[in-house]
Design a protein around this motif. Structure first.
Motif, short mmCIF file in Angstrom:
data_model
loop_
_atom_site.label_atom_id
_atom_site.label_comp_id
_atom_site.label_asym_id
_atom_site.label_seq_id
_atom_site.Cartn_x
_atom_site.Cartn_y
_atom_site.Cartn_z
N THR A 106 3.43 35.56 -38.71
CA THR A 106 4.12 34.58 -39.56
C THR A 106 5.60 34.67 -39.21
OG1 THR A 106 2.50 34.83 -41.31
CG2 THR A 106 4.62 33.87 -41.92
N GLN A 108 9.69 33.05 -39.51
CA GLN A 108 10.63 32.41 -40.42
C GLN A 108 11.57 31.51 -39.63
OE1 GLN A 108 10.24 32.80 -43.73
NE2 GLN A 108 8.50 34.08 -43.14
N LYS A 109 12.12 30.53 -40.31
CA LYS A 109 13.10 29.64 -39.69
C LYS A 109 14.26 30.48 -39.16
CE LYS A 109 15.98 25.64 -40.65
NZ LYS A 109 16.32 24.59 -41.60
N GLN A 111 14.08 32.55 -36.58
CA GLN A 111 13.58 33.73 -35.88
C GLN A 111 13.43 33.42 -34.39
OE1 GLN A 111 10.06 35.42 -37.63
NE2 GLN A 111 9.55 36.60 -35.80
N SER A 130 9.27 27.59 -40.66
CA SER A 130 8.47 28.78 -40.95
C SER A 130 7.01 28.42 -40.79
CB SER A 130 8.72 29.25 -42.39
OG SER A 130 10.07 29.62 -42.54
#
Length: 157
Positions: A106, A108-109, A111, A130
């Motif tokens: 998963t 995240q914005k 990353q 995300s």
């Protein structure tokens, strides 16, 4: 002249003793000059080779990441992470490091999901959304084209 041919020419010139090359045809003009004092684009270890002097040509700033709606898979809408430039795709900062992302991760914005090397400059590609990595579409250390899909992401709701 194709982008791959230009990249090969730049690599050849970087490894030769030449300091400057100018090529001019009816279709294009190309000027390459070694500059040993040029700063690096990112503070990322060179992946396989020692750092070479960078050509004077200024690279365009790398867009963070392009996403477009992809085909519907198993009733889910997936987004593609596309290459913002022509270059070499790397899943980690160096051969001894873990991959930035793996299938099932998963993210995240903002990353970092990979690095694209173009003309000896390393450009981090960051996620704009995300979600969950569903598929990696490119092998590590493979050449990629502009707008080529790199990852499939299932967006978070």
């Amino acid at each position: 002249m194709k982008a791959k041919e230009i990249q090969e020419l730049i690599d050849f010139i970087s490894n030769s003793g030449l300091a400057e090359v100018k090529i001019e045809t009816d279709e294009f003009k190309l000027s390459i000059k070694k500059n040993s004092e040029a700063p690096a684009a990112k503070n990322v270890e060179n992946y396989y080779t020692q750092a070479q002097p960078n050509p004077v040509q200024e690279p365009e700033p790398a867009p963070k990441r392009n996403t477009t709606e992809s085909e519907e898979t198993s009733g889910q809408q997936l987004l593609e992470v596309k290459s913002p430039m022509i270059g070499t795709f790397y899943r980690s900062a160096n051969p001894d490091s873990d991959f930035f992302v793996n299938i099932g991760d998963t993210i995240q914005k903002g990353q970092t999901v990979c690095i694209i090397e173009a003309m000896k400059l390393f450009n981090e590609v960051e996620s704009e959304i995300s979600g969950k990595i569903v598929k990696v579409l490119v092998e590590d250390a493979s050449p990629v084209e502009y707008d080529q899909p790199l990852f499939l992401i299932e967006p978070q709701n």
